[in-house]
Design a protein around this motif. Structure first.
Motif, PDB file in Angstrom:
ATOM      1  N   LEU A 340       0.830  -1.201   0.000  1.00 31.14           N
ATOM      2  CA  LEU A 340       0.000   0.000   0.000  1.00 31.14           C
ATOM      3  C   LEU A 340       0.869   1.257   0.000  1.00 31.14           C
ATOM      4  N   ALA A 344       1.225   4.158  -3.115  1.00 35.71           N
ATOM      5  CA  ALA A 344       1.080   5.608  -2.962  1.00 35.71           C
ATOM      6  C   ALA A 344       2.352   6.327  -3.405  1.00 35.71           C
ATOM      7  N   GLN A 353       1.699  12.641   2.471  1.00 35.82           N
ATOM      8  CA  GLN A 353       0.439  12.258   1.820  1.00 35.82           C
ATOM      9  C   GLN A 353       0.208  10.768   1.938  1.00 35.82           C
ATOM     10  N   MET A 354       1.276  10.000   1.740  1.00 33.53           N
ATOM     11  CA  MET A 354       1.148   8.547   1.876  1.00 33.53           C
ATOM     12  C   MET A 354       0.617   8.204   3.265  1.00 33.53           C
ATOM     13  N   HIS A 357      -3.102   9.898   3.735  1.00 35.44           N
ATOM     14  CA  HIS A 357      -4.170   9.455   2.830  1.00 35.44           C
ATOM     15  C   HIS A 357      -4.380   7.953   2.856  1.00 35.44           C
ATOM     16  N   HIS A 358      -3.316   7.197   3.098  1.00 35.07           N
ATOM     17  CA  HIS A 358      -3.441   5.754   2.906  1.00 35.07           C
ATOM     18  C   HIS A 358      -3.131   4.926   4.141  1.00 35.07           C
ATOM     19  N   PRO A 361      -5.752   5.878   7.402  1.00 33.69           N
ATOM     20  CA  PRO A 361      -7.132   5.389   7.311  1.00 33.69           C
ATOM     21  C   PRO A 361      -7.276   3.897   7.586  1.00 33.69           C
ATOM     22  N   VAL A 362      -6.302   3.087   7.141  1.00 33.67           N
ATOM     23  CA  VAL A 362      -6.465   1.659   7.409  1.00 33.67           C
ATOM     24  C   VAL A 362      -6.094   1.308   8.849  1.00 33.67           C
TER      25      VAL A 362
END
Lengths: 457, 283
Positions: A340, A344, A353-354, A357-358, A361-362
């Motif tokens: 993941l 990104a 941002q990685m 954004h990614h 959230p998980v």
């Protein structure tokens, strides 16, 4: 040639048979080991479950009776002879508000001086079978707070004087013990808390239905009380715990999560970050009472925060919770699959941002679990609070985190040491039930939020 | 170049059919522009050297395949082009790599900008755990390439169409990308990469997790994309290299053994090691 082939073939078949035989023998042993291991695991799980059931069963069985308490339902006549008070002062034209307030307080003080106990005595005496019961015995079955209940009724509504109104008064702690049977009824007189007359009266009232069990809602609305243990409640401790929980959530969760993100995602690998890491891991192992000592030394002595205040307690618990939240958040960040991150980064997302954004959230469910674990741990902590004075007797509901207060686990600690053990033992368990209820609802909230986050994914 | 490599189902190919496959690929013309130049590139992971002094020119509008046994450094070399090796702890790159004449390892180059110009597709399909739409729209959004909702929708549709996925997903753009099949997920990843409008697409074994039919679809897509992009493809399958690439590089133990037109490498390898690998003696 063919002969040899044949014998070779049969030898191979023999070998294969032998191999199968060996495997089958070994298989029996393996299956047995498996069965033994599985039954051991099952036994362990069952015994753990059994302990939990016994523990909770014991708590609930011991604590539930405390939620019902003896009440006396009778009629009180507000005899004007006894409650001999003048009209409540009203604001005169030309009078300053301060002056009026002073007069009103003086009036309230005079009202307090009336012989309220006489009213209570009269109200109970009408149910007493033999009329020569002494005053002390009658009053000993009523909660000492009852006189303030009557006083407040008059202050609220002075017009009540001269009338006879139905009323529900709390029974005293000793009467409660006697009716519930939490004190041994066969004990000789000198070891009983109530006089023989008072005991006989309580039994008679109970039989008549004047004295009966009612749900003890005052447990949730009253504060702790020493003179009137029957009317003591948890409201102060509950609010104290709530304030501390808020402080922990507001401070420990953002600080913990932010430092976990920084350490895991952004921090360079050097001596300094290694040192910080080692220290955080060590902090998690520091006994909680040490944090209390630190809180007393730093927050109270150096920063001058008020003693016994939820603010100081909340800060100490924040310190204590931080390592838990940081460690758990880091491990959930570490569990994010590298694919993941690569996806990104490969698209040209910057590192920040990685992460935002990614990766984050998980990890929301994991971070949420970490926070709840930390907060629940803080909620149940007692030792550090003792050192910053939160075991003081406080008879007010704190209205801000700066007010003196106690906390639920500390209240458990205080009540279990009360000299009226018969009465306070069930109450201690009742407090445990309230604390557990608070924790369970916190966990339920976490599970609900978690499932929502997971659904969104 | 109107020629199309017909991507036959891979299960039908074997070494004996190689000539047959290759007969459809012709070497690219000599005047093709060079897009990427690598000079004396060394890559170290800590103390171990993964790439040993490799120099190579990669042409524009063509597919360049990297082949070689596992651990030969082909993926490592590929990841030098968008500096993904930077993200690996202890990795160090030496030498010079230029894209369109611009050194991509100068200190003042922004990796984020570089990666916007060079898309990457990974071995395992790795869509974001978001909707199909958001997967494709993510790149253009972070780079500020789209301003309005309408523009975003346009880019998403165009990218999905180019990746040959539009027809299959147009009615469920807001369902999670992780719910697609493996082959669809990989095409989604390709759509996501081309949505940013890259000049080069790096593909690191894009079909190794896919079944033969999905592989054939992706191979056809790669061949179509060749007309607009420089594609560098790492693959384990020599048949795949033969089917879709114009240039082939053979790596072994961190060294570039042979690099040339695909037809030549597969039919008349200049090096003994290449021949051994292609004929299955090592690998």
């Amino acid at each position: 040639m063919a002969e040899i082939d044949k014998s070779g073939q049969s030898a191979m078949i023999d070998q294969a048979d032998e191999r199968r035989h060996i495997i089958r023998q070994g298989l029996g042993r393996r299956r047995r080991n498996e069965a033994i291991f599985r039954s051991l695991g099952l036994a362990a799980a069952l015994s753990a479950f059994g302990f939990v059931v016994v523990l909770f069963g014991n708590i609930v069985a011991s604590g539930l009776p405390a939620f019902w308490q003896v009440n006396i339902e009778t009629e009180v006549t507000f005899d004007p002879e006894v409650v001999n008070i003048e009209e409540r002062p009203v604001l005169q034209p030309g009078q300053s508000v301060a002056e009026y307030r002073r007069e009103d307080l003086a009036w309230q003080r005079r009202v307090s001086l009336a012989n309220w106990n006489a009213l209570i005595e009269a109200a109970i005496r009408q149910h007493a079978p033999d009329s020569d019961v002494d005053t002390r015995s009658i009053l000993s079955i009523v909660d000492p707070n009852a006189r303030f209940v009557l006083r407040d009724m008059v202050i609220e509504n002075p017009g009540i004087v001269g009338e006879t109104v139905p009323i529900r008064l709390l029974g005293s702690a000793n009467a409660d013990n006697w009716i519930k049977g939490t004190i041994d009824r066969s004990l000789p007189d000198h070891r009983q808390q109530l006089s023989p007359e008072a005991r006989a009266l309580a039994d008679a009232l109970h039989e008549e239905g004047v004295m009966r069990m009612r749900f003890a809602s005052h447990l949730f609305t009253n504060v702790d009380s020493r003179v009137a243990p029957a009317s003591a409640g948890l409201a102060g401790a509950f609010m104290g715990s709530l304030y501390m929980m808020l402080i922990v959530i507001v401070l420990a969760v953002p600080i913990g999560v932010a430092s976990a993100i920084y350490l895991e995602e952004f921090a360079p690998q050097n001596r300094l970050t290694d040192l910080i890491e080692v220290n955080i891991n060590n902090l998690a192992a520091v006994p909680s009472i040490v944090f209390g000592l630190l809180g007393a030394a730093v927050f109270i002595n150096v920063f001058g925060l008020p003693l016994s205040a939820p603010l100081a307690g909340g800060l100490v618990l924040t310190l204590m919770t931080l390592p838990t939240i940081i460690i758990a958040t880091r491990s959930s960040l570490r569990a994010v699959p590298p694919s993941l991150r690569q996806a990104a980064l490969g698209l040209g997302a910057s590192h920040t941002q990685m992460v935002f954004h990614h990766v984050l959230p998980v990890t929301y469910p994991g971070i949420l679990t970490a926070s709840i674990l930390g907060v629940a741990q803080a909620l149940g902590e007692t030792a550090p609070l003792l050192l910053i004075g939160m075991n003081a007797f406080v008879a007010n509901i704190p209205t801000s985190p700066l007010d003196q207060s106690t906390a639920l686990p500390v209240q458990i600690f205080l009540w279990q040491g009360n000299e009226n053990r018969n009465f306070f033992e069930p109450r201690t368990f009742a407090t445990i039930i309230v604390l557990l209820g608070l924790m369970l609802s916190l966990n339920a909230l976490a599970i609900y939020l978690r499932s929502r986050f997971e659904k969104r994914k | 170049m109107s020629r199309r490599a017909l991507a036959g189902p891979p299960q039908n190919t074997n070494r004996f059919a190689m000539h047959d496959v290759l007969s459809r690929t012709k070497p690219i013309s000599a005047d093709t522009r060079i897009r990427i130049t690598a000079r004396d590139v060394n890559v170290f992971y800590g103390a171990t050297q993964a790439i040993r002094t490799i120099s190579m020119d990669i042409p524009d509008c063509a597919v360049t395949a990297f082949i070689g046994p596992s651990g030969c450094g082909k993926s490592t070399f590929l990841r030098c082009f968008n500096r993904m090796n930077d993200t690996i702890e202890g990795a160090r790159v030496e030498g010079r790599i230029e894209i369109d004449g611009e050194d991509i390892y100068t200190p003042d180059l922004d990796v984020v900008e570089l990666r916007a110009r060079i898309g990457m597709v990974f071995q395992k399909p790795n869509p974001f755990p978001k909707s199909i739409f958001d997967n494709v729209a993510y790149g253009p959004r972070i780079h500020g390439l789209v301003r309005t909702r309408g523009e975003t929708e346009e880019v998403v549709e165009r990218s999905l169409q180019r990746a040959g996925l539009w027809k299959e997903v147009k009615d469920r753009l807001h369902e999670p990308g992780t719910g697609l099949s493996g082959g669809q997920q990989q095409r989604l990843c390709i759509a996501r990469a081309i949505a940013v409008g890259p000049e080069v697409i790096l593909m690191d074994e894009p079909c190794s997790a896919l079944d033969p039919i999905a592989t054939a679809v992706i191979e056809e897509l790669i061949d179509e994309l060749r007309t607009n992009y420089t594609i560098v493809l790492v693959t384990h399958s020599m048949q795949q290299a033969a089917r879709v690439s114009q240039k082939t590089a053979f790596f072994h133990l961190g060294k570039l053994i042979e690099y040339g037109d695909t037809e030549q490498v597969f039919t008349r390898p200049a090096e003994r090691q290449t021949e051994d690998y292609i004929s299955g003696k090592i690998g």
